[in-house]
Design a protein around this motif. Structure first.
Motif, PDB file in Angstrom:
ATOM      1  N   LEU A 149      11.836  -1.363  -8.285  1.00  0.00           N
ATOM      2  CA  LEU A 149      11.171  -1.924  -7.110  1.00  0.00           C
ATOM      3  C   LEU A 149      10.346  -0.853  -6.398  1.00  0.00           C
ATOM      4  O   LEU A 149       9.203  -1.077  -5.986  1.00  0.00           O
ATOM      5  CB  LEU A 149      12.239  -2.495  -6.166  1.00  0.00           C
ATOM      6  CG  LEU A 149      11.764  -3.354  -5.007  1.00  0.00           C
ATOM      7  CD1 LEU A 149      11.071  -4.585  -5.527  1.00  0.00           C
ATOM      8  CD2 LEU A 149      12.950  -3.741  -4.141  1.00  0.00           C
ATOM      9  N   THR A 150      10.943   0.323  -6.259  1.00  0.00           N
ATOM     10  CA  THR A 150      10.246   1.405  -5.563  1.00  0.00           C
ATOM     11  C   THR A 150       9.006   1.842  -6.335  1.00  0.00           C
ATOM     12  O   THR A 150       7.951   2.075  -5.740  1.00  0.00           O
ATOM     13  CB  THR A 150      11.184   2.601  -5.364  1.00  0.00           C
ATOM     14  OG1 THR A 150      12.469   2.118  -5.020  1.00  0.00           O
ATOM     15  CG2 THR A 150      10.668   3.526  -4.300  1.00  0.00           C
ATOM     16  N   SER A 151       9.144   1.957  -7.652  1.00  0.00           N
ATOM     17  CA  SER A 151       7.976   2.376  -8.438  1.00  0.00           C
ATOM     18  C   SER A 151       6.859   1.358  -8.301  1.00  0.00           C
ATOM     19  O   SER A 151       5.687   1.718  -8.144  1.00  0.00           O
ATOM     20  CB  SER A 151       8.341   2.526  -9.913  1.00  0.00           C
ATOM     21  OG  SER A 151       9.524   3.230 -10.057  1.00  0.00           O
ATOM     22  N   PHE A 152       7.255   0.090  -8.357  1.00  0.00           N
ATOM     23  CA  PHE A 152       6.253  -0.964  -8.190  1.00  0.00           C
ATOM     24  C   PHE A 152       5.557  -0.827  -6.840  1.00  0.00           C
ATOM     25  O   PHE A 152       4.329  -0.913  -6.737  1.00  0.00           O
ATOM     26  CB  PHE A 152       6.948  -2.322  -8.315  1.00  0.00           C
ATOM     27  CG  PHE A 152       6.136  -3.451  -7.777  1.00  0.00           C
ATOM     28  CD1 PHE A 152       6.441  -4.020  -6.545  1.00  0.00           C
ATOM     29  CD2 PHE A 152       5.056  -3.940  -8.486  1.00  0.00           C
ATOM     30  CE1 PHE A 152       5.693  -5.054  -6.045  1.00  0.00           C
ATOM     31  CE2 PHE A 152       4.298  -4.984  -7.982  1.00  0.00           C
ATOM     32  CZ  PHE A 152       4.616  -5.545  -6.758  1.00  0.00           C
ATOM     33  N   TYR A 153       6.364  -0.608  -5.834  1.00  0.00           N
ATOM     34  CA  TYR A 153       5.787  -0.520  -4.485  1.00  0.00           C
ATOM     35  C   TYR A 153       4.821   0.644  -4.376  1.00  0.00           C
ATOM     36  O   TYR A 153       3.719   0.533  -3.828  1.00  0.00           O
ATOM     37  CB  TYR A 153       6.920  -0.390  -3.465  1.00  0.00           C
ATOM     38  CG  TYR A 153       6.443  -0.364  -2.037  1.00  0.00           C
ATOM     39  CD1 TYR A 153       6.684   0.734  -1.231  1.00  0.00           C
ATOM     40  CD2 TYR A 153       5.738  -1.428  -1.491  1.00  0.00           C
ATOM     41  CE1 TYR A 153       6.244   0.758   0.081  1.00  0.00           C
ATOM     42  CE2 TYR A 153       5.282  -1.405  -0.198  1.00  0.00           C
ATOM     43  CZ  TYR A 153       5.550  -0.309   0.586  1.00  0.00           C
ATOM     44  OH  TYR A 153       5.101  -0.283   1.877  1.00  0.00           O
ATOM     45  N   LEU A 154       5.236   1.792  -4.927  1.00  0.00           N
ATOM     46  CA  LEU A 154       4.367   2.966  -4.830  1.00  0.00           C
ATOM     47  C   LEU A 154       3.088   2.771  -5.628  1.00  0.00           C
ATOM     48  O   LEU A 154       2.041   3.322  -5.275  1.00  0.00           O
ATOM     49  CB  LEU A 154       5.123   4.208  -5.321  1.00  0.00           C
ATOM     50  CG  LEU A 154       6.148   4.732  -4.321  1.00  0.00           C
ATOM     51  CD1 LEU A 154       6.963   5.846  -4.950  1.00  0.00           C
ATOM     52  CD2 LEU A 154       5.468   5.251  -3.076  1.00  0.00           C
TER      53      LEU A 154
END
Lengths: 369, 387
Positions: free
Chosen positions: B278-283
């Motif tokens: 999720l974090t990678s997607f967000y970044l």
């Protein structure tokens, strides 16, 4: 011989060697009727109040005890002793006019560069000349005097400033002239010295040649040497003078450029800059570089707050909260603490400043640079 | 002339960046220096010839640097639990912990044992973070005399260099939560230079995100059967948020994260630990792929995540260990700082001899009372003492 022979008549008028005023034997003081024939050192003084002339002794006699009325029949103006002075112009009317012009000029002293259009300047000059004409010829004196006073009151400060400027200009001009004269004098001196030097050198050379010849050297070689030396000296001197002249020329052009003779014209019109609207942030702008604020967030915290009357009644916009949260989310994302702190430490070391913060008990407080 | 500041520039203006950010080496150096200075002081109040502390010229029975650190960490935890006991909001907790940590960067527990300091620090934090409780109430609930709470306050302020602002990650985390929920819903705030493909594409991408690893800290797990719907994605986001929040509450405060990283990096690292995909997607939606900051940011976040993950609750001292250390500390602490209350009172009074000042105060009070009494007299004050 017969006594009836007429004596040679003395010249009727001659010029006073000291003051240059034309004096004639027939000059008679209107008050005491004394003529120059009786006292050759008769001098006439005039008072700018009424421009009546009288001899010095009358002035002393009548006005030494304070202001008194003018003794000429028909003119009863009170005159003061200290205002009497020698007449500058032959024609008394000219004297009066010059005095009036001086007075007007002391007040109306604006210059061309104070005006933006030629028309304005010419109007001003026209007005001034009108006033002067009226004063000289006694036309509409009341009105003219009123105008005069009104102008003085309105532009008091400007008049002073202009007067001061004029004084300064005169001073600087005279200083510049003095400087120029000094420079010319120095140059003349230098030229004279040069000539003397030349003559002396020629003499020396000749003596030197003679000495050498006398001590028995070869005549031809001696002569040639002597010529060579003389030539060299002349060349050196010429080179020196060339250099000097070039320097002088450079100086002259510079001083000319500094503007001893700048012709000033009308003042250029400068349009006033429109006032910029007040910027409460003083030029700072916050830019959202990591996000763009959306109009609505479906998160229940935002949704509830936007419906809650307690939050919205005061005019508080929930988007401010969202914006602030997002700024906080990304504030410092691109700041690499380790690198920047080591960089700062190196810079501080280079400046020989120690950046440490140490506490109260354990060491002295050394403040960071 | 406009000057544009972005969020990073804003952070650079803060006192946390200017004064309280360190590289790992400089942090270690600073702590070592503080400890060495404290040991040097120890040789003054416990001279080598007399005291049993010293053996072969080295302080044996003194707390060493490691023990000092662990003691401070124990009290960071204590501050957290006390703040929870008072039911104060989480910024107070974070601020108090940071104040304590900063205090012990430049002072040593040998000089100021943390037991005497942490209550003051917590009180200061509650004042700073606008959840003020009166001193008497606080002192009562924490069962300490009010003087003892106030006495070290000025020294704490000095050690903090009078910078009381602590930038925290909590609000930022809420911001990230808001944006993630909107992304799941199909709305996006496009950032410049970032190729996203539009809101719908992002929403589809979110639905197709891979499941978080087993080691991730989030409680969410993928449904066994059926497609993932947007409601599931929202559950996932909320679960990630709570997990990240727990991490920020614990390890972030008890490690040196605040000194070594910025709050934004800390919160993204916590999210990274909670739910990595999720974090990678967000970044990916935030940082343009071709920017040269991007790899650096990602490595920094990874490093921070490692730091947070490496902390474990068992690392904190237990009650017995703490008691043992404190007893040891009692033997080797600086005696001149024992009476903080007394020195605070002297400093407040201006430092002159106590007795003279008391005399003067008493005389002034007597004169004032006499004046008041005479003023109340029906026939006015006496004239020159007669009649």
């Amino acid at each position: 011989m017969s006594r009836i022979a007429a004596p040679k008549a003395a010249p009727v008028s001659k010029r006073d060697p000291r003051t240059g005023v034309v004096q004639s034997q027939d000059d008679v003081c209107p008050v005491c009727k004394s003529a120059r024939y009786m006292n050759p050192s008769l001098r006439f003084l005039v008072n700018p109040e009424c421009y009546h002339k009288m001899c010095e002794s009358c002035v002393d006699r009548i006005f030494s005890h304070g202001p008194a009325a003018c003794p000429i029949k028909g003119c009863g103006r009170t005159l003061r002793k200290h205002r009497f002075r020698e007449q500058t112009f032959e024609d008394i009317k000219v004297e009066r006019e010059v005095d009036i012009r001086k007075k007007v000029g002391a007040t109306f002293n604006r210059r061309e560069e104070d005006f933006e259009t030629l028309l304005a300047f010419n109007d001003y000059l026209n007005d001034v000349e009108d006033i002067t004409f009226n004063l000289i010829n006694g036309i509409d004196l009341e009105e003219t005097n009123k105008k005069f006073e009104a102008y003085t009151r309105a532009h008091g400060k400007e008049i002073e400033e202009n007067a001061q400027m004029a004084v300064q200009e005169r001073q600087s001009f005279s200083a510049a002239q003095k400087l120029e004269r000094q420079q010319a004098r120095e140059r003349r001196e230098a030229a004279r010295r040069e000539e003397e030097e030349e003559k002396r050198e020629v003499e020396e050379n000749r003596r030197d040649v003679l000495n050498r010849l006398a001590s028995g050297a070869d005549a031809e070689t001696v002569a040639k040497e002597g010529q060579r030396v003389q030539l060299k000296k002349r060349m050196d001197r010429q080179a020196a003078t060339e250099r000097q002249r070039q320097l002088q020329a450079a100086e002259d052009t510079q001083s000319e450029r500094n503007g001893r003779f700048i012709i000033k014209g009308l003042r250029t019109k400068q349009k006033p800059e429109p006032e910029a609207p007040v910027d409460p942030f003083g030029g700072l702008r916050l830019v959202d570089s990591y996000f763009t604020l959306q109009d609505d967030y479906i998160w229940e915290g935002i949704q509830e707050a936007s419906k809650d009357i307690k939050q919205t009644a005061g005019g508080y916009d929930v988007r401010d909260y969202a914006h602030r949260s997002l700024v906080a989310a990304f504030s410092g994302l691109g700041v690499f603490v380790a690198d920047e702190m080591t960089q700062r430490g190196q810079l501080a070391q280079n400046d020989c400043a120690v950046s440490e913060s140490v506490g109260f008990k354990d060491a002295e407080m050394i403040s960071a640079s | 002339m406009t000057q544009h500041l972005n969020e990073d520039d804003l952070y650079r203006t803060s006192s946390q960046y200017r004064l309280w950010s360190f590289s790992p080496e400089s942090l270690a150096t600073l702590r070592r220096k503080t400890h060495e200075l404290a040991i040097t002081r120890a040789s003054q109040y416990a001279p080598k010839s007399k005291s049993s502390l010293w053996q072969d010229g080295t302080a044996v029975d003194c707390l060493n640097a490691e023990e000092c650190l662990r003691l401070v960490q124990r009290y960071l935890d204590q501050v957290r639990t006390t703040s929870d006991h008072f039911k104060w909001p989480v910024p107070v907790k974070a601020t108090a912990a940071q104040y304590l940590a900063r205090f012990y960067l430049s002072n040593s527990p040998l000089t100021y044992p943390p037991k005497e300091i942490y209550k003051t620090v917590l009180f200061l934090a509650c004042k700073t973070e606008a959840t003020h409780m009166t001193l008497s109430e606080y002192a009562r609930r924490i069962s300490t005399p009010a003087d003892e709470v106030l006495a070290p306050e000025y020294k704490v302020m000095q050690a903090l260099r009078f910078t009381l602002d602590v930038r925290q990650p909590y609000r930022g985390l809420k911001g990230v939560l808001m944006e993630l929920l909107n992304l799941a819903e199909g709305r996006v705030g496009e950032v410049e230079c970032v190729e996203t493909g539009g809101a719908k594409a992002l929403q589809a991408e979110m639905l197709a995100l891979e499941v978080p690893a087993r080691t991730a800290q989030t409680m969410w797990s993928a449904k066994a059967a059926g497609k993932i719907e947007s409601k599931d994605v929202m559950d996932r986001i909320n679960a990630a948020y709570s997990a990240a929040r727990t991490i920020l509450d614990g390890p972030a405060l008890l490690t040196d994260a605040y000194f070594l990283f910025t709050p934004s990096q800390i919160l993204l690292a916590a999210l990274h630990l909670a739910d990595e995909p999720l974090t990678s997607f967000y970044l990916r939606t935030k940082l343009p792929l071709d920017s040269d900051l991007r790899p650096k940011i990602l490595t920094t976040i990874a490093a921070c995540a490692e730091l947070l993950a490496s902390f474990s609750g068992s690392h904190i001292l237990s009650k017995d260990e703490r008691a043992a250390l404190e007893q040891k500390l009692e033997g080797c602490r600086d005696p001149s700082t024992r009476d903080l209350v007394g020195s605070h009172a002297v400093a407040k009074r201006g430092g002159d001899g106590g007795e003279e000042a008391e005399e003067k105060a008493r005389k002034k009070k007597a004169a004032r009372e006499k004046h008041l009494k005479e003023g109340d007299d029906l026939f006015g004050p006496s004239l020159n003492g007669k009649g």
